[in-house]
Scaffold this motif. Structure first.
Motif: not given
Ligand code: SF4
Length: 92
Positions: A4-10, A15-20
């Motif tokens: 779950d942590d890995l999924r959340y991190e991905k 999302e950050e890359q999409k925003f950038e």
């Protein structure tokens, strides 16, 4: 780290890359049209980039020596200080 942590991190990284990726690298928010930040560099005629991007926030200087505070684009959105042609205007 669990699955779950890995999924959340991905998810957050994606999302950050999409925003950038919304940024068209015009450089207007860094003063390209008048007195640019001393760290704003030209990639080509239309595109610019920040030479210190990961450490950009905080007190900075323009090429003529004026000081200003570099803030995140999210701050520009919430404070409604986006440049007229900025592609993040879709969020205001
Ligand atoms: S003005 Fe907007 S589109 Fe242009 S470089 Fe700044 S954030 Fe990117």
């Amino acid at each position: 780290m669990n699955v779950d942590d890995l999924r959340y991190e991905k998810y957050t990284t994606d999302e950050e890359q999409k925003f950038e990726s919304i940024c068209k690298r015009c450089g207007e928010c860094c003063g390209k049209m008048d007195d640019p930040c001393e760290n704003l560099k030209k990639r080509d005629v239309d595109e610019s980039f920040c030479a210190i991007y990961p450490d950009r926030f905080g007190q900075r200087k323009t090429v003529s020596g004026n000081t200003f505070r570099c803030v995140s684009i999210r701050d520009h959105i919430t404070q409604q200080t986006l440049r007229p042609n900025c592609s993040y205007r879709r969020f205001i």
